[in-house]
Every structure is written in C-alpha cells, then in structure tokens.
Design a protein around this motif. Structure first.
Motif, PDB file in Angstrom:
ATOM      1  N   LEU A   1      54.381  56.795 -70.418  1.00 28.70           N
ATOM      2  CA  LEU A   1      53.798  57.728 -71.262  1.00 28.70           C
ATOM      3  C   LEU A   1      53.101  56.012 -72.301  1.00 28.70           C
ATOM      4  O   LEU A   1      51.446  56.183 -72.656  1.00 28.70           O
ATOM      5  CB  LEU A   1      53.943  58.788 -71.752  1.00 28.70           C
ATOM      6  N   GLU A   2      53.952  55.980 -73.317  1.00 24.16           N
ATOM      7  CA  GLU A   2      53.092  55.109 -74.326  1.00 24.16           C
ATOM      8  C   GLU A   2      52.274  53.751 -73.921  1.00 24.16           C
ATOM      9  O   GLU A   2      51.423  53.543 -74.643  1.00 24.16           O
ATOM     10  CB  GLU A   2      54.391  54.437 -75.059  1.00 24.16           C
ATOM     11  N   ASN A   3      53.009  52.859 -72.672  1.00 25.79           N
ATOM     12  CA  ASN A   3      51.941  51.936 -71.807  1.00 25.79           C
ATOM     13  C   ASN A   3      51.437  52.080 -71.460  1.00 25.79           C
ATOM     14  O   ASN A   3      49.780  51.459 -71.495  1.00 25.79           O
ATOM     15  CB  ASN A   3      52.952  51.436 -70.885  1.00 25.79           C
ATOM     16  N   PHE A   4      50.502  53.397 -71.100  1.00 19.95           N
ATOM     17  CA  PHE A   4      49.657  53.843 -70.391  1.00 19.95           C
ATOM     18  C   PHE A   4      48.456  54.100 -71.749  1.00 19.95           C
ATOM     19  O   PHE A   4      47.549  53.939 -71.170  1.00 19.95           O
ATOM     20  CB  PHE A   4      49.234  55.371 -70.033  1.00 19.95           C
ATOM     21  N   LYS A   5      49.011  55.017 -72.820  1.00 23.20           N
ATOM     22  CA  LYS A   5      48.152  55.124 -73.967  1.00 23.20           C
ATOM     23  C   LYS A   5      47.809  53.768 -74.761  1.00 23.20           C
ATOM     24  O   LYS A   5      46.364  53.873 -75.251  1.00 23.20           O
ATOM     25  CB  LYS A   5      49.202  55.877 -74.661  1.00 23.20           C
ATOM     26  N   PHE A   6      48.966  53.041 -74.700  1.00 20.14           N
ATOM     27  CA  PHE A   6      48.349  51.432 -75.283  1.00 20.14           C
ATOM     28  C   PHE A   6      47.020  50.947 -74.488  1.00 20.14           C
ATOM     29  O   PHE A   6      46.054  50.690 -74.789  1.00 20.14           O
ATOM     30  CB  PHE A   6      49.458  50.765 -74.812  1.00 20.14           C
ATOM     31  N   ASN A   7      47.574  51.080 -72.929  1.00 16.48           N
ATOM     32  CA  ASN A   7      46.100  50.234 -72.690  1.00 16.48           C
ATOM     33  C   ASN A   7      45.055  50.770 -72.623  1.00 16.48           C
ATOM     34  O   ASN A   7      43.944  50.194 -72.465  1.00 16.48           O
ATOM     35  CB  ASN A   7      46.848  49.972 -70.956  1.00 16.48           C
ATOM     36  N   LEU A   8      45.246  52.037 -72.430  1.00 13.98           N
ATOM     37  CA  LEU A   8      43.700  52.825 -72.489  1.00 13.98           C
ATOM     38  C   LEU A   8      42.791  52.151 -73.257  1.00 13.98           C
ATOM     39  O   LEU A   8      42.106  52.387 -73.482  1.00 13.98           O
ATOM     40  CB  LEU A   8      44.122  54.603 -71.967  1.00 13.98           C
ATOM     41  N   GLU A   9      43.934  52.447 -74.946  1.00 11.06           N
ATOM     42  CA  GLU A   9      42.927  52.310 -75.800  1.00 11.06           C
ATOM     43  C   GLU A   9      42.388  50.570 -76.032  1.00 11.06           C
ATOM     44  O   GLU A   9      41.519  51.089 -76.190  1.00 11.06           O
ATOM     45  CB  GLU A   9      44.475  52.022 -77.516  1.00 11.06           C
ATOM     46  N   GLN A  10      43.016  50.246 -75.442  1.00  9.43           N
ATOM     47  CA  GLN A  10      42.379  48.612 -75.560  1.00  9.43           C
ATOM     48  C   GLN A  10      41.264  48.854 -74.338  1.00  9.43           C
ATOM     49  O   GLN A  10      40.587  47.771 -74.872  1.00  9.43           O
ATOM     50  CB  GLN A  10      43.461  47.685 -74.958  1.00  9.43           C
ATOM     51  N   PHE A  11      40.872  48.681 -72.764  1.00  4.96           N
ATOM     52  CA  PHE A  11      39.984  49.154 -72.354  1.00  4.96           C
ATOM     53  C   PHE A  11      39.253  50.069 -72.383  1.00  4.96           C
ATOM     54  O   PHE A  11      37.839  49.520 -72.707  1.00  4.96           O
ATOM     55  CB  PHE A  11      40.863  49.842 -71.065  1.00  4.96           C
ATOM     56  N   MET A  12      39.085  50.828 -73.573  1.00 10.10           N
ATOM     57  CA  MET A  12      37.980  52.078 -74.200  1.00 10.10           C
ATOM     58  C   MET A  12      36.902  50.917 -75.318  1.00 10.10           C
ATOM     59  O   MET A  12      36.385  51.412 -75.556  1.00 10.10           O
ATOM     60  CB  MET A  12      38.254  53.317 -74.921  1.00 10.10           C
ATOM     61  N   LYS A  13      38.121  49.947 -75.842  1.00  8.75           N
ATOM     62  CA  LYS A  13      37.068  48.979 -77.232  1.00  8.75           C
ATOM     63  C   LYS A  13      36.371  48.440 -76.210  1.00  8.75           C
ATOM     64  O   LYS A  13      35.336  47.776 -77.021  1.00  8.75           O
ATOM     65  CB  LYS A  13      37.870  48.393 -77.561  1.00  8.75           C
TER      66      LYS A  13
ATOM     67  N   ILE B   1      47.659  62.264 -69.734  1.00 11.27           N
ATOM     68  CA  ILE B   1      48.247  62.725 -70.169  1.00 11.27           C
ATOM     69  C   ILE B   1      47.593  61.927 -71.622  1.00 11.27           C
ATOM     70  O   ILE B   1      47.008  62.225 -72.283  1.00 11.27           O
ATOM     71  CB  ILE B   1      49.619  63.027 -70.996  1.00 11.27           C
ATOM     72  N   ALA B   2      47.582  60.791 -71.258  1.00  6.41           N
ATOM     73  CA  ALA B   2      47.993  59.382 -71.943  1.00  6.41           C
ATOM     74  C   ALA B   2      45.797  60.115 -72.147  1.00  6.41           C
ATOM     75  O   ALA B   2      44.775  59.386 -73.156  1.00  6.41           O
ATOM     76  CB  ALA B   2      47.962  57.532 -71.416  1.00  6.41           C
TER      77      ALA B   2
END
Length: 314
Positions: free
Chosen positions: A208-220, A271-272
């Motif tokens: 879950l934390e990996n997904f959250k990190f990557n989605l945060e980067q992609f949203m940039k 969830i992420a």
C-alpha cells in the motif's frame, strides 16, 4: 540480437483493447522488441505464434522465450497507412475505444533510433488525417519529437510499474531506468503534452505504501489517466521470469496465488488513490480470469469502461 525489416500489407488493425479503454485500432511499427521485459504478454499472442515459421527462417530459434532478442522494422508503415486512410470511409468508434489508434500494442515505438524515425513519420500521417492517437512507450526518444507531440489529438503514455530502478532493472533488463522515464514525463509535462501513465504491471511485492508513493509522484505530472494491472506470471511469462532469476514469480504462478495477489493489490491501489486524491484518474485493467474470485459485477464495471480523457471530434 537479430534485427532486420519486415513487409506488411495493412498496418492499421482493429483491436480488442477497447475492453481496456485504450483504443479501437492499433499500429505496430515493428515485430519484436528489444526491451526484453520478462513479463511481456506479446510473445504469447497470435501475432507472434502465427509467425513462428517465418521468424525461424530469420534466425529466431524460439520466438517466445527469445523475446527481447529480435526486432524487424516495418519501414513501409507510414506510406501504406497514408494510402489506406485516403481510401477509408468507415471508422470504428466504440464508447470505450473512442476511435483512438494505439501506437503500439506489440512493440515499443521509441525503443531505438530507427523505430523512432518510423514512428515520427507515422504520427505525421495520422495528424494529417486528423486521427486520435495514443502512444505507449518505455523509450525516451519521444523527447526529440515534442514539436509534434504537443498536438491536442495525441496522448503520450509511459509504462512505469513503479519508480524503482533496482527492482525494474531485473524485470525489464533492457528498458530505460524508471527514474529516467519519470524525468521524461516531467519534460513532457513542461512542454504541455497530454500525458497518461500505465502503472503496469506491478510486481507482487508492492505494498500500500509503495502504491501511495508512486501515485504521489505521478500526480506531479498531471496525467489524464493512470492505468493499472499486476504482473501475470503464468504460462511462458512465468518461464521467462524464472529463467531471468526472478524467484518472486513462483509466488504468483498458480491461478489461486495470482488471483490473491491481484485482489490484494487492487484493494491497495484503490486505497492509495483515495489517500492521494486521484481516484477519478485511476483506471483498472481487470482480467476476466478473475471470475470466480471476485464478483462478475466488479469485473464488468471496468471492462469496456471509457476513460475520463476528452478527445476532440474528428
């Protein structure tokens, strides 16, 4: 590496990828791919299986297990495509495919200088004929074509399962580093390209934390859509992964273990996406083989579902 050229009659083919919300047509500017992604589904498709005899004659011993070691360019694609589009009167446009052409579904359009040259000429033809185009690549050479890739009817996407150079270099041994792909997307964002991300296929160890990190980067980089699916290690995909030393493939080689991982990651990425605030951009690619493990309604909710992207009318 075995490289050369290949003749083709009609480069424009109808596609079933509208079930993934990708397109109604595909164009492949080459046969084979030098990225050598261990999980790639293309070697198992009819497009490769039906060409085995011809590929054998060109020196390819095992077209499926030798994936990543051969590439045959289709240099005639731009010219033949122009002739076809000048004559074509009926254009397929399903609600989920939106009449879009995917470049490419079975190879990478920017994997080397030659494919990039063919791709640019192909794009110039498609722009002239006012077609909607989706590009999907792991390559970096598209950055040389920003003068045409900012066109409103071109959506550029990069496959980045996760931003993790060490992990992806084992899984995608000859593809550019994930960090370099992300930097390329940043450049496309600055140039005002229409962008999307294929966060696929994700390896089974992602949390879950990996997904959250990557989605945060992609949203940039403000993608219009983020596609997602996990790695499939069944059949020849799994054999290629094991031969590459990817022991984690054993954990998802049975139908049950694959389904369990798919369901867990599906839950985690949703969830992420909620936590990051990009649920509206997330587009799931479900596998019909999940029927029996999840409800038919959950799968059908995503099959043939249009993306949220907006396209200009022809």
């Amino acid at each position: 590496m075995i490289t050369g050229t290949e003749k083709i009659i009609n480069p424009l083919q109808k596609s079933a990828l509208n079930k993934k919300g990708l397109c109604d047509y595909v164009i492949n500017i080459a046969s084979g791919c030098l990225h050598g992604c261990t999980f790639c589904y293309v070697p198992s498709t009819p497009s490769i299986r039906t060409q085995q005899k011809k590929l054998h004659q060109k020196g390819v011993e095992n077209p499926q297990l030798d994936w990543g070691k051969y590439l045959f360019m289709r240099e005639e694609v731009p010219g033949k495509l122009d002739q076809i589009l000048k004559r074509k009167r009926k254009w397929e446009e399903t609600p989920s495919g939106k009449g879009v052409i995917l470049l490419c579904s079975g190879t990478d359009p920017y994997q080397n200088k030659k494919t990039a040259e063919i791709t640019r000429k192909t794009l110039e033809v498609l722009i002239e004929h006012k077609k909607k185009v989706r590009i999907l690549t792991r390559g970096l050479l598209w950055q040389n074509d920003l003068d045409i890739l900012t066109h409103p009817n071109i959506s550029l996407g990069m496959s980045i399962p996760c931003i993790d150079d060490e992990l992806l270099k084992r899984i995608e041994p000859q593809a550019p580093l994930s960090s370099d792909r992300y930097k390329a997307l940043q450049k496309g964002y600055e140039a005002k390209c229409r962008l999307y991300v294929a966060m696929a296929p994700t390896p089974p160890m992602m949390t879950l934390e990996n997904f959250k990190f990557n989605l945060e980067q992609f949203m940039k980089i403000n993608p219009e859509v983020i596609f997602w699916e996990p790695i499939n290690a069944r059949g020849t995909n799994g054999k290629r992964m094991l031969s590459a030393g990817l022991e984690f493939a054993k954990s998802i080689m049975s139908r049950q273990s694959w389904a369990d991982t798919f369901i867990q990651q599906w839950n985690d990425i949703e969830i992420a996406a909620q936590q990051v605030g990009c649920v509206d951009k997330l587009h799931i690619w479900p596998d019909p083989s999940l029927k029996g493990f999840v409800s038919k309604e959950k799968i059908d909710n995503w099959l043939y579902r249009p993306t949220i992207e907006k396209w200009n009318s022809n």
